[in-house]
Design an enzyme around this catalytic site. Structure first.
Site, PDB file in Angstrom:
ATOM      1  N   THR A 178       0.911  -1.130  -0.146  1.00  0.00           N
ATOM      2  CA  THR A 178      -0.088  -0.057  -0.128  1.00  0.00           C
ATOM      3  C   THR A 178       0.893   1.261  -0.137  1.00  0.00           C
ATOM      4  OG1 THR A 178      -0.163   0.142   2.401  1.00  0.00           O
ATOM      5  CG2 THR A 178      -1.592  -1.350   1.562  1.00  0.00           C
ATOM      6  N   ALA A 234       0.793  -6.560   9.101  1.00  0.00           N
ATOM      7  CA  ALA A 234      -0.227  -5.951   8.026  1.00  0.00           C
ATOM      8  C   ALA A 234      -1.139  -5.324   8.616  1.00  0.00           C
ATOM      9  CB  ALA A 234      -0.389  -7.056   6.917  1.00  0.00           C
ATOM     10  N   THR A 269      -9.029  -4.312   6.063  1.00  0.00           N
ATOM     11  CA  THR A 269      -7.718  -4.898   6.352  1.00  0.00           C
ATOM     12  C   THR A 269      -7.221  -5.305   7.679  1.00  0.00           C
ATOM     13  OG1 THR A 269      -6.532  -3.524   4.681  1.00  0.00           O
ATOM     14  CG2 THR A 269      -5.244  -4.358   6.196  1.00  0.00           C
ATOM     15  N   THR A 292      -1.595  -3.178  19.484  1.00  0.00           N
ATOM     16  CA  THR A 292      -1.210  -1.765  19.701  1.00  0.00           C
ATOM     17  C   THR A 292      -1.886  -1.504  21.332  1.00  0.00           C
ATOM     18  OG1 THR A 292      -1.437   0.416  19.719  1.00  0.00           O
ATOM     19  CG2 THR A 292      -2.956  -0.690  18.251  1.00  0.00           C
ATOM     20  N   ASP A 293      -1.164  -0.674  22.071  1.00  0.00           N
ATOM     21  CA  ASP A 293      -1.720  -0.310  23.315  1.00  0.00           C
ATOM     22  C   ASP A 293      -3.008   0.643  23.103  1.00  0.00           C
ATOM     23  OD1 ASP A 293      -0.556   2.300  22.134  1.00  0.00           O
ATOM     24  OD2 ASP A 293       0.758   2.686  24.065  1.00  0.00           O
ATOM     25  N   GLU A 294      -2.991   1.041  21.812  1.00  0.00           N
ATOM     26  CA  GLU A 294      -4.373   1.963  21.619  1.00  0.00           C
ATOM     27  C   GLU A 294      -5.570   1.252  21.731  1.00  0.00           C
ATOM     28  OE1 GLU A 294      -3.946   4.840  18.304  1.00  0.00           O
ATOM     29  OE2 GLU A 294      -1.713   4.616  18.276  1.00  0.00           O
ATOM     30  N   TYR A 296      -9.038   3.330  13.781  1.00  0.00           N
ATOM     31  CA  TYR A 296      -7.967   2.536  13.897  1.00  0.00           C
ATOM     32  C   TYR A 296      -7.944   1.591  14.936  1.00  0.00           C
ATOM     33  CZ  TYR A 296      -3.078   1.265  14.939  1.00  0.00           C
ATOM     34  OH  TYR A 296      -1.859   0.559  15.212  1.00  0.00           O
ATOM     35  N   LYS A 317      -8.177  -2.621  15.236  1.00  0.00           N
ATOM     36  CA  LYS A 317      -7.131  -3.336  15.826  1.00  0.00           C
ATOM     37  C   LYS A 317      -7.724  -4.293  17.188  1.00  0.00           C
ATOM     38  CE  LYS A 317      -3.290  -3.584  15.064  1.00  0.00           C
ATOM     39  NZ  LYS A 317      -2.551  -4.300  14.092  1.00  0.00           N
ATOM     40  N   ASP A 342      -7.361  20.008  16.679  1.00  0.00           N
ATOM     41  CA  ASP A 342      -6.990  18.726  17.078  1.00  0.00           C
ATOM     42  C   ASP A 342      -7.530  17.943  16.660  1.00  0.00           C
ATOM     43  OD1 ASP A 342      -5.907  17.193  19.239  1.00  0.00           O
ATOM     44  OD2 ASP A 342      -6.991  17.881  20.712  1.00  0.00           O
ATOM     45  N   ARG A 343      -7.111  16.647  16.746  1.00  0.00           N
ATOM     46  CA  ARG A 343      -7.811  15.371  15.976  1.00  0.00           C
ATOM     47  C   ARG A 343      -8.705  15.101  16.672  1.00  0.00           C
ATOM     48  NH1 ARG A 343      -3.355  10.352  16.654  1.00  0.00           N
ATOM     49  NH2 ARG A 343      -2.614  10.818  14.543  1.00  0.00           N
TER      50      ARG A 343
HETATM   51  P1  NAD Z   1       2.998   0.697   8.516  1.00  0.00           P
HETATM   52  O1  NAD Z   1       1.821   1.323   8.038  1.00  0.00           O
HETATM   53  O2  NAD Z   1       4.381   1.414   8.279  1.00  0.00           O
HETATM   54  O3  NAD Z   1       3.340  -0.611   7.752  1.00  0.00           O
HETATM   55  C1  NAD Z   1       2.105  -1.439   7.308  1.00  0.00           C
HETATM   56  C2  NAD Z   1       2.588  -2.612   6.140  1.00  0.00           C
HETATM   57  O4  NAD Z   1       1.334  -3.284   6.087  1.00  0.00           O
HETATM   58  C3  NAD Z   1       2.815  -2.056   4.959  1.00  0.00           C
HETATM   59  O5  NAD Z   1       4.075  -2.494   4.290  1.00  0.00           O
HETATM   60  C4  NAD Z   1       1.698  -1.900   3.985  1.00  0.00           C
HETATM   61  O6  NAD Z   1       1.810  -2.244   2.615  1.00  0.00           O
HETATM   62  C5  NAD Z   1       1.182  -3.552   4.446  1.00  0.00           C
HETATM   63  N1  NAD Z   1      -0.212  -3.558   4.257  1.00  0.00           N
HETATM   64  C6  NAD Z   1      -1.281  -2.712   4.636  1.00  0.00           C
HETATM   65  N2  NAD Z   1      -2.550  -3.177   4.125  1.00  0.00           N
HETATM   66  C7  NAD Z   1      -2.228  -4.790   3.908  1.00  0.00           C
HETATM   67  C8  NAD Z   1      -2.901  -5.520   3.323  1.00  0.00           C
HETATM   68  N3  NAD Z   1      -4.138  -5.686   3.143  1.00  0.00           N
HETATM   69  N4  NAD Z   1      -2.409  -6.734   2.975  1.00  0.00           N
HETATM   70  C9  NAD Z   1      -0.989  -6.892   2.800  1.00  0.00           C
HETATM   71  N5  NAD Z   1      -0.248  -5.898   3.588  1.00  0.00           N
HETATM   72  C10 NAD Z   1      -0.728  -4.638   3.664  1.00  0.00           C
HETATM   73  O7  NAD Z   1       2.836   0.237   9.921  1.00  0.00           O
HETATM   74  P2  NAD Z   1       3.836  -0.066  11.045  1.00  0.00           P
HETATM   75  O8  NAD Z   1       3.772   1.295  12.002  1.00  0.00           O
HETATM   76  O9  NAD Z   1       4.973  -0.720  10.674  1.00  0.00           O
HETATM   77  O10 NAD Z   1       2.982  -0.990  11.995  1.00  0.00           O
HETATM   78  C11 NAD Z   1       2.866  -2.211  11.994  1.00  0.00           C
HETATM   79  C12 NAD Z   1       1.907  -2.997  12.952  1.00  0.00           C
HETATM   80  O11 NAD Z   1       2.193  -2.721  13.950  1.00  0.00           O
HETATM   81  C13 NAD Z   1       0.683  -2.677  12.720  1.00  0.00           C
HETATM   82  O12 NAD Z   1      -0.210  -3.714  12.804  1.00  0.00           O
HETATM   83  C14 NAD Z   1       0.189  -1.676  13.765  1.00  0.00           C
HETATM   84  O13 NAD Z   1      -1.112  -1.769  14.108  1.00  0.00           O
HETATM   85  C15 NAD Z   1       1.317  -2.145  14.780  1.00  0.00           C
HETATM   86  N6  NAD Z   1       1.790  -1.171  15.896  1.00  0.00           N
HETATM   87  C16 NAD Z   1       2.521  -0.055  15.515  1.00  0.00           C
HETATM   88  C17 NAD Z   1       2.892   0.790  16.380  1.00  0.00           C
HETATM   89  C18 NAD Z   1       3.597   2.145  15.813  1.00  0.00           C
HETATM   90  O14 NAD Z   1       4.034   2.846  16.814  1.00  0.00           O
HETATM   91  N7  NAD Z   1       3.775   2.234  14.543  1.00  0.00           N
HETATM   92  C19 NAD Z   1       2.861   0.588  17.600  1.00  0.00           C
HETATM   93  C20 NAD Z   1       2.205  -0.746  18.031  1.00  0.00           C
HETATM   94  C21 NAD Z   1       1.724  -1.441  17.257  1.00  0.00           C
HETATM   95  P1  TYD Z   2       1.150   9.610  15.504  1.00  0.00           P
HETATM   96  O1  TYD Z   2       2.590   9.408  15.093  1.00  0.00           O
HETATM   97  O2  TYD Z   2       0.159   9.738  14.512  1.00  0.00           O
HETATM   98  O3  TYD Z   2       0.764   8.126  16.667  1.00  0.00           O
HETATM   99  P2  TYD Z   2      -0.594   7.705  17.392  1.00  0.00           P
HETATM  100  O4  TYD Z   2      -1.541   8.445  16.903  1.00  0.00           O
HETATM  101  O5  TYD Z   2      -0.840   6.433  16.848  1.00  0.00           O
HETATM  102  O6  TYD Z   2      -0.235   7.912  18.761  1.00  0.00           O
HETATM  103  O7  TYD Z   2       0.867  10.733  16.691  1.00  0.00           O
HETATM  104  C1  TYD Z   2       1.328  10.624  17.821  1.00  0.00           C
HETATM  105  C2  TYD Z   2       0.903  11.865  18.519  1.00  0.00           C
HETATM  106  O8  TYD Z   2       1.163  13.244  17.996  1.00  0.00           O
HETATM  107  C3  TYD Z   2      -0.514  12.070  18.723  1.00  0.00           C
HETATM  108  O9  TYD Z   2      -0.804  12.638  20.062  1.00  0.00           O
HETATM  109  C4  TYD Z   2      -1.113  12.835  17.626  1.00  0.00           C
HETATM  110  C5  TYD Z   2       0.210  13.874  17.554  1.00  0.00           C
HETATM  111  N1  TYD Z   2       0.489  14.552  16.038  1.00  0.00           N
HETATM  112  C6  TYD Z   2       0.494  15.930  16.092  1.00  0.00           C
HETATM  113  O10 TYD Z   2       0.437  16.710  16.895  1.00  0.00           O
HETATM  114  N2  TYD Z   2       0.761  16.312  14.763  1.00  0.00           N
HETATM  115  C7  TYD Z   2       0.954  15.552  13.736  1.00  0.00           C
HETATM  116  O11 TYD Z   2       1.487  15.984  12.613  1.00  0.00           O
HETATM  117  C8  TYD Z   2       0.957  14.138  13.858  1.00  0.00           C
HETATM  118  C9  TYD Z   2       1.249  13.269  12.647  1.00  0.00           C
HETATM  119  C10 TYD Z   2       0.669  13.733  15.345  1.00  0.00           C
END
Ligand code: NAD
Ligand code: TYD
Length: 339
Positions: free
Chosen positions: A36, A81, A99, A124-126, A149, A153, A271-272
């Site tokens: 993606t 994924a 997904t 995720t902790d979320e 999201y 999850k 804000d989000r």
């Molecule tokens: P990312 O968005 O960087 O990567 C996601 C990957 O999944 C991409 O390579 C994308 O091509 C692939 N993908 C998406 N939809 C798909 C599908 N339908 N089939 C096959 N592949 C698909 O995400 P990330 O930050 O590397 O997170 C990876 C995992 O860890 C996720 O499940 C996320 O929920 C979890 N996670 C992330 C964080 C964080 O801080 N980033 C923290 C805790 C858990």
């Molecule tokens: P993010 O990296 O999107 O992770 P998550 O929402 O999964 O925690 O965001 C981290 C925090 O930063 C979240 O509180 C939202 C905030 N944020 C901003 O303030 N500005 C930004 O441009 C982004 C992407 C996030």
């Protein structure tokens, strides 16, 4: 051991594949990824010629292809994924359900049918929702997701749990806090701040910027998942986090300081929606049961990460071009209106 790693072309998945192939144990890895907007094979360029590594382009919702790969002698599936960005889930929740929920169920089915010995769901902790000023998430906290999201999850986590309870499958769910490190897609806070600052662009801080996240270096997360793969008890969930709570403003200012950039780049924007105020993880269970502990101090990890982005400008410049930039400008514009 033959692993099917889904989402291995993303941020954490690519770091995990590199981590596993650097271990002494014998692993062969199939990286199954749909590529993606967040998937990028450049993240794994150094491994392309490694005979222990194979890439297959495919969607986790494609039951036929998933079954074919899972049936090729896979010992364990590690599911990274996902659609992973909260802001996108607010904009367009449907793909998150497809997904993250349906895709996980397709993988579980294929794992069950083909007798895959272990299934790890990278969650995720979320899923626990938001904390007040005090307290930490433990594995016994109820699920209370606030964004599409985290709701998707949570749905996936419940399906994984149900395959353990109903079919006796050997599963684990890991719930990690916010990661940072190399190959982080620059729509997330830390890489967005670094790359915008390098381009002298404004840094959008949502609301008052006092939301708190518990940051962990991606390599520490990968090490934790590797331990769960080796020794996680069947059916157990493991929280992963490094006791590194920081407000978003603290993060932004630390990075600007590292780069020698002025704080006037900070721009408070709208804000989000449903913005979670605070996440914080109690990782006592994985520490005591599996002996995991983080190796990175945040100060060192963030310095190394900033350095990585300085050294890898072509990578992030390519990622930040084209569709991504159009999407970013659209979202940023709408936040300025709401500020
Ligand atoms: P990312 O968005 O960087 O990567 C996601 C990957 O999944 C991409 O390579 C994308 O091509 C692939 N993908 C998406 N939809 C798909 C599908 N339908 N089939 C096959 N592949 C698909 O995400 P990330 O930050 O590397 O997170 C990876 C995992 O860890 C996720 O499940 C996320 O929920 C979890 N996670 C992330 C964080 C964080 O801080 N980033 C923290 C805790 C858990
Ligand atoms: P993010 O990296 O999107 O992770 P998550 O929402 O999964 O925690 O965001 C981290 C925090 O930063 C979240 O509180 C939202 C905030 N944020 C901003 O303030 N500005 C930004 O441009 C982004 C992407 C996030």
């Amino acid at each position: 051991m033959r692993l099917m790693v889904t989402g291995g072309a993303g941020f954490i998945g690519s770091n995990f594949i590199r981590y596993m192939l650097s271990q002494c144990e014998e692993y062969t890895i199939i990286n199954y990824d749909a590529l993606t907007y967040a998937g990028n094979l450049e993240n794994l360029r150094d491994l392309e010629r490694n005979p222990a590594y194979t890439f297959v382009r495919g969607d986790i919702t494609d039951a036929v292809l998933v079954d074919q790969i899972a049936g090729s002698g896979i010992d364990a599936i590690i599911n990274f994924a996902a659609e992973s960005h909260v802001d996108r889930s607010i904009d367009d929740p449907g793909i998150f359900v497809k997904t993250n929920v349906l895709g996980t169920q397709v993988l579980l089915n294929a794992a069950r049918k083909n007798g895959v010995s272990k299934f790890i769901q990278v969650s995720t902790d979320e899923v626990y929702g938001s904390l007040g000023n005090e307290g930490l998430f433990t594995e016994t906290n109820p699920l209370a997701p606030n964004s599409p999201y985290s709701a998707s999850k949570s749905g996936a986590d419940l399906l994984v749990r149900s395959y353990h309870e109903t079919y006796g499958m050997d599963v684990n769910i890991t719930r990690c806090s916010n990661n940072y490190g190399p190959y982080h897609f620059p729509e997330k806070l830390i890489p967005l701040v670094i790359t915008n600052a390098l381009e002298n662009k404004e840094i959008p801080v949502y609301g008052d910027g006092l939301q708190v996240r518990d940051w962990l270096h991606v390599k520490d997360h990968c090490a934790a998942i590797a331990l769960v793969l080796q020794s996680g008890r069947s059916g157990e969930m493991y929280n992963i986090g490094g006791n590194n709570e920081r407000t978003n403003l603290q993060i932004v200012k630390t990075i600007l300081h590292e780069l020698g950039k002025p704080e006037c780049l900070i721009r408070h924007v709208g804000d989000r929606l449903g913005h979670d105020r605070r996440y914080a993880i109690d990782a006592a269970k994985i520490r005591s049961e599996l002996g995991w502990q983080p190796q990175y101090r945040f100060e060192t990890g963030i310095r190394e990460t900033v350095e990585w982005y300085l050294q890898n400008e072509p990578w992030w410049k390519r990622v930040k071009s084209g569709d991504y930039m159009r999407y970013y400008e659209k979202m940023y514009g709408s936040r300025l209106v709401k500020a």
